[in-house]
Design a protein around this motif. Structure first.
Motif, PDB file in Angstrom:
ATOM      1  N   CYS A 179       0.930  -1.347   0.160  1.00  0.00           N
ATOM      2  CA  CYS A 179       0.211   0.000  -0.080  1.00  0.00           C
ATOM      3  C   CYS A 179       0.977   1.242  -0.031  1.00  0.00           C
ATOM      4  CB  CYS A 179      -1.007  -0.011   1.181  1.00  0.00           C
ATOM      5  SG  CYS A 179      -2.196  -1.538   1.445  1.00  0.00           S
ATOM      6  N   VAL A 180       1.995   1.027   0.616  1.00  0.00           N
ATOM      7  CA  VAL A 180       2.969   2.206   0.837  1.00  0.00           C
ATOM      8  C   VAL A 180       3.429   2.492  -0.600  1.00  0.00           C
ATOM      9  CG1 VAL A 180       5.229   3.100   1.812  1.00  0.00           C
ATOM     10  CG2 VAL A 180       3.322   1.999   3.359  1.00  0.00           C
ATOM     11  N   LEU A 181       3.909   1.547  -1.017  1.00  0.00           N
ATOM     12  CA  LEU A 181       4.608   1.673  -2.519  1.00  0.00           C
ATOM     13  C   LEU A 181       3.488   2.248  -3.787  1.00  0.00           C
ATOM     14  CD1 LEU A 181       6.535  -1.852  -2.717  1.00  0.00           C
ATOM     15  CD2 LEU A 181       7.467   0.209  -2.147  1.00  0.00           C
ATOM     16  N   LYS A 182       2.166   1.668  -3.345  1.00  0.00           N
ATOM     17  CA  LYS A 182       1.344   2.258  -4.381  1.00  0.00           C
ATOM     18  C   LYS A 182       0.830   3.405  -4.157  1.00  0.00           C
ATOM     19  CE  LYS A 182      -2.544  -0.051  -4.201  1.00  0.00           C
ATOM     20  NZ  LYS A 182      -3.629   0.818  -3.847  1.00  0.00           N
ATOM     21  N   ASP A 183       0.575   3.995  -2.837  1.00  0.00           N
ATOM     22  CA  ASP A 183      -0.030   5.209  -2.468  1.00  0.00           C
ATOM     23  C   ASP A 183       0.802   6.449  -2.026  1.00  0.00           C
ATOM     24  OD1 ASP A 183      -2.344   4.026  -3.159  1.00  0.00           O
ATOM     25  OD2 ASP A 183      -2.846   3.285  -1.333  1.00  0.00           O
ATOM     26  N   LYS A 184       2.246   6.115  -1.706  1.00  0.00           N
ATOM     27  CA  LYS A 184       2.861   7.235  -0.879  1.00  0.00           C
ATOM     28  C   LYS A 184       4.041   7.474  -1.839  1.00  0.00           C
ATOM     29  CE  LYS A 184       0.240   7.523   2.367  1.00  0.00           C
ATOM     30  NZ  LYS A 184      -0.474   8.806   2.638  1.00  0.00           N
ATOM     31  N   PRO A 185       4.587   8.775  -1.844  1.00  0.00           N
ATOM     32  CA  PRO A 185       5.723   9.029  -2.609  1.00  0.00           C
ATOM     33  C   PRO A 185       6.929   8.549  -1.712  1.00  0.00           C
ATOM     34  CG  PRO A 185       4.706  11.033  -1.727  1.00  0.00           C
ATOM     35  CD  PRO A 185       3.934  10.006  -1.686  1.00  0.00           C
ATOM     36  N   PRO A 186       8.262   8.289  -2.085  1.00  0.00           N
ATOM     37  CA  PRO A 186       9.243   7.927  -1.270  1.00  0.00           C
ATOM     38  C   PRO A 186       9.485   8.830  -0.026  1.00  0.00           C
ATOM     39  CG  PRO A 186       9.870   7.592  -3.400  1.00  0.00           C
ATOM     40  CD  PRO A 186       8.450   8.387  -3.489  1.00  0.00           C
ATOM     41  N   GLU A 187       9.360  10.138  -0.156  1.00  0.00           N
ATOM     42  CA  GLU A 187       9.745  11.059   1.119  1.00  0.00           C
ATOM     43  C   GLU A 187       8.751  10.903   2.059  1.00  0.00           C
ATOM     44  OE1 GLU A 187       7.643  13.460  -2.343  1.00  0.00           O
ATOM     45  OE2 GLU A 187       9.119  11.989  -2.128  1.00  0.00           O
ATOM     46  N   ARG A 188       7.517  10.232   1.875  1.00  0.00           N
ATOM     47  CA  ARG A 188       6.704  10.269   2.857  1.00  0.00           C
ATOM     48  C   ARG A 188       6.726   8.783   3.588  1.00  0.00           C
ATOM     49  NH1 ARG A 188       5.230  15.069   4.588  1.00  0.00           N
ATOM     50  NH2 ARG A 188       4.679  16.148   2.920  1.00  0.00           N
ATOM     51  N   CYS A 189       7.758   8.182   3.408  1.00  0.00           N
ATOM     52  CA  CYS A 189       8.133   6.842   3.958  1.00  0.00           C
ATOM     53  C   CYS A 189       9.189   7.114   5.089  1.00  0.00           C
ATOM     54  CB  CYS A 189       8.108   5.783   2.912  1.00  0.00           C
ATOM     55  SG  CYS A 189       8.136   4.273   3.819  1.00  0.00           S
ATOM     56  N   PHE A 190       9.122   6.699   6.223  1.00  0.00           N
ATOM     57  CA  PHE A 190      10.169   6.921   7.178  1.00  0.00           C
ATOM     58  C   PHE A 190      10.652   5.155   7.675  1.00  0.00           C
ATOM     59  CE2 PHE A 190       8.224  10.692   7.451  1.00  0.00           C
ATOM     60  CZ  PHE A 190       9.322  11.674   7.936  1.00  0.00           C
ATOM     61  N   LEU A 191      11.579   4.825   7.082  1.00  0.00           N
ATOM     62  CA  LEU A 191      12.276   3.419   7.547  1.00  0.00           C
ATOM     63  C   LEU A 191      13.075   3.637   8.794  1.00  0.00           C
ATOM     64  CD1 LEU A 191      13.042   2.026   3.687  1.00  0.00           C
ATOM     65  CD2 LEU A 191      10.965   1.723   5.338  1.00  0.00           C
ATOM     66  N   GLN A 192      12.735   2.678   9.578  1.00  0.00           N
ATOM     67  CA  GLN A 192      13.626   2.592  10.879  1.00  0.00           C
ATOM     68  C   GLN A 192      14.273   1.418  10.698  1.00  0.00           C
ATOM     69  OE1 GLN A 192      16.003   3.285  13.345  1.00  0.00           O
ATOM     70  NE2 GLN A 192      14.500   5.039  13.196  1.00  0.00           N
ATOM     71  N   ILE A 193      15.786   1.211  10.289  1.00  0.00           N
ATOM     72  CA  ILE A 193      16.198   0.047  10.008  1.00  0.00           C
ATOM     73  C   ILE A 193      17.779   0.330  10.816  1.00  0.00           C
ATOM     74  CG2 ILE A 193      17.529   1.045   8.150  1.00  0.00           C
ATOM     75  CD1 ILE A 193      16.949  -1.951   7.040  1.00  0.00           C
ATOM     76  N   GLU A 194      18.096   1.426  11.349  1.00  0.00           N
ATOM     77  CA  GLU A 194      19.507   1.545  11.929  1.00  0.00           C
ATOM     78  C   GLU A 194      19.821   0.543  13.092  1.00  0.00           C
ATOM     79  OE1 GLU A 194      17.536   3.783  11.173  1.00  0.00           O
ATOM     80  OE2 GLU A 194      18.457   5.353   9.864  1.00  0.00           O
ATOM     81  N   SER A 195      18.840   0.351  13.895  1.00  0.00           N
ATOM     82  CA  SER A 195      18.806  -0.427  15.152  1.00  0.00           C
ATOM     83  C   SER A 195      18.998  -1.910  14.754  1.00  0.00           C
ATOM     84  CB  SER A 195      17.547  -0.179  16.254  1.00  0.00           C
ATOM     85  OG  SER A 195      17.650   1.074  16.553  1.00  0.00           O
ATOM     86  N   PHE A 196      18.623  -2.474  13.630  1.00  0.00           N
ATOM     87  CA  PHE A 196      18.485  -3.766  13.112  1.00  0.00           C
ATOM     88  C   PHE A 196      19.689  -4.061  12.122  1.00  0.00           C
ATOM     89  CE2 PHE A 196      14.229  -1.966  13.480  1.00  0.00           C
ATOM     90  CZ  PHE A 196      13.935  -2.408  14.807  1.00  0.00           C
ATOM     91  N   MET A 197      20.154  -3.268  11.476  1.00  0.00           N
ATOM     92  CA  MET A 197      21.056  -3.480  10.223  1.00  0.00           C
ATOM     93  C   MET A 197      22.541  -3.564  10.785  1.00  0.00           C
ATOM     94  SD  MET A 197      21.193  -4.348   7.155  1.00  0.00           S
ATOM     95  CE  MET A 197      20.069  -3.705   6.340  1.00  0.00           C
ATOM     96  N   ASN A 198      23.022  -4.672  10.747  1.00  0.00           N
ATOM     97  CA  ASN A 198      24.554  -5.235  10.855  1.00  0.00           C
ATOM     98  C   ASN A 198      25.141  -6.071   9.858  1.00  0.00           C
ATOM     99  OD1 ASN A 198      23.862  -7.606  12.112  1.00  0.00           O
ATOM    100  ND2 ASN A 198      23.572  -6.663  14.217  1.00  0.00           N
ATOM    101  N   GLU A 199      26.233  -6.478  10.114  1.00  0.00           N
ATOM    102  CA  GLU A 199      27.002  -7.598   8.992  1.00  0.00           C
ATOM    103  C   GLU A 199      26.149  -8.954   9.313  1.00  0.00           C
ATOM    104  OE1 GLU A 199      30.879  -7.768  10.021  1.00  0.00           O
ATOM    105  OE2 GLU A 199      31.530  -5.747   9.246  1.00  0.00           O
ATOM    106  N   GLN A 200      25.527  -9.155  10.222  1.00  0.00           N
ATOM    107  CA  GLN A 200      24.774 -10.354  10.618  1.00  0.00           C
ATOM    108  C   GLN A 200      23.274 -10.459   9.951  1.00  0.00           C
ATOM    109  OE1 GLN A 200      25.692 -10.872  14.969  1.00  0.00           O
ATOM    110  NE2 GLN A 200      25.738 -13.045  14.684  1.00  0.00           N
TER     111      GLN A 200
END
Length: 247
Positions: A179-200
């Motif tokens: 739904c986000v991909l279909k209805d929202k421009p990229p600048e309106r999407c906040f992705l919180q990934i910093e706390s989870f992304m690492n080499e593992q």
């Protein structure tokens, strides 16, 4: 539901739905909660209360009282309630999933407030969160809200995604992402990934995307699979097209 005592908020909402006249159902049912009720930075004194909210996916009647009627929403929160099964192995036994989510939502609320040049008001940013904005003590209202998820996303100015490495294993999350991909421009999407992304976790993210399929995706309630499959069938030309969009 039989045997469940409805809160005043749910009773009032049921009456509003029955007497809404020409007002649309989504306008009557749209609710939002203030960020300060569910989000806290690591050092905030109300963090324990927020941790309790995020620790359990089971919505209670009182959770609905955390929200209020809204004509629009600043941020729709899309997330997995349960942590990845290997959470403690990957991130360590002392990293609490509920605390991380509370802090992640606070960061996104602050980003929204900062975009308005009013960082100090981040606690008043209005958020849509299923547990707080869907009445849990009336099956009719609950199902009506579930059937209007895509409408609530459209009425949200931004979408805030807590993107764990198992996010795309959950069919509800994936449907919201589509739904986000279909209805929202990229600048309106906040992705919180910093706390989870690492080499593992990077290979886990890649595998989750690479092997995604509707059949492999999980639902906490199997009855939700029929609801979501029907939504996908009515909106997209095929399951393959939906899977391609998501990837």
């Amino acid at each position: 539901a039989e045997g469940v005592i409805m809160t005043r908020s749910s009773t009032k909402k049921l009456s509003e739905v029955a007497n809404r006249g020409e007002q649309s159902l989504e306008d009557v049912l749209l609710r939002a909660t203030h960020a300060k009720s569910v989000a806290a930075a690591w050092s905030d004194t109300h963090l324990p209360k927020c941790r309790k909210f995020w620790s359990d996916s089971r919505g209670r009647a009182a959770d609905y009282d955390l929200s209020e009627d809204a004509s629009c929403v600043d941020g729709f929160i899309s997330h997995c309630w349960s942590p990845p099964e290997n959470w403690k192995i990957v991130l360590g036994p002392d990293v609490n999933y509920a605390v991380v989510k509370s802090a992640a939502v606070a960061v996104m609320a602050k980003d929204i407030a900062l975009a308005r040049n009013d960082l100090q008001s981040w606690g008043n940013v209005l958020l849509w969160i299923d547990k707080a904005c869907i009445p849990q003590d009336n099956d009719m209202l609950k199902l009506a809200c579930i059937n209007l998820i895509e409408n609530f996303i459209r009425k949200s100015e931004n979408v805030c995604v807590i993107l764990t490495w198992t996010y795309m294993e959950r069919l509800w999350c994936v449907y919201e992402w589509a739904c986000v991909l279909k209805d929202k421009p990229p600048e309106r999407c906040f992705l919180q990934i910093e706390s989870f992304m690492n080499e593992q976790t990077l290979p886990l993210y890649l595998d989750c995307i690479r092997f995604f399929s509707i059949k492999r995706a999980e639902c906490f309630l199997e009855s939700d699979r029929e609801i979501l499959t029907n939504k996908i069938d009515s909106t997209y030309v095929s399951h393959e097209a939906f899977e391609t969009l998501v990837k």
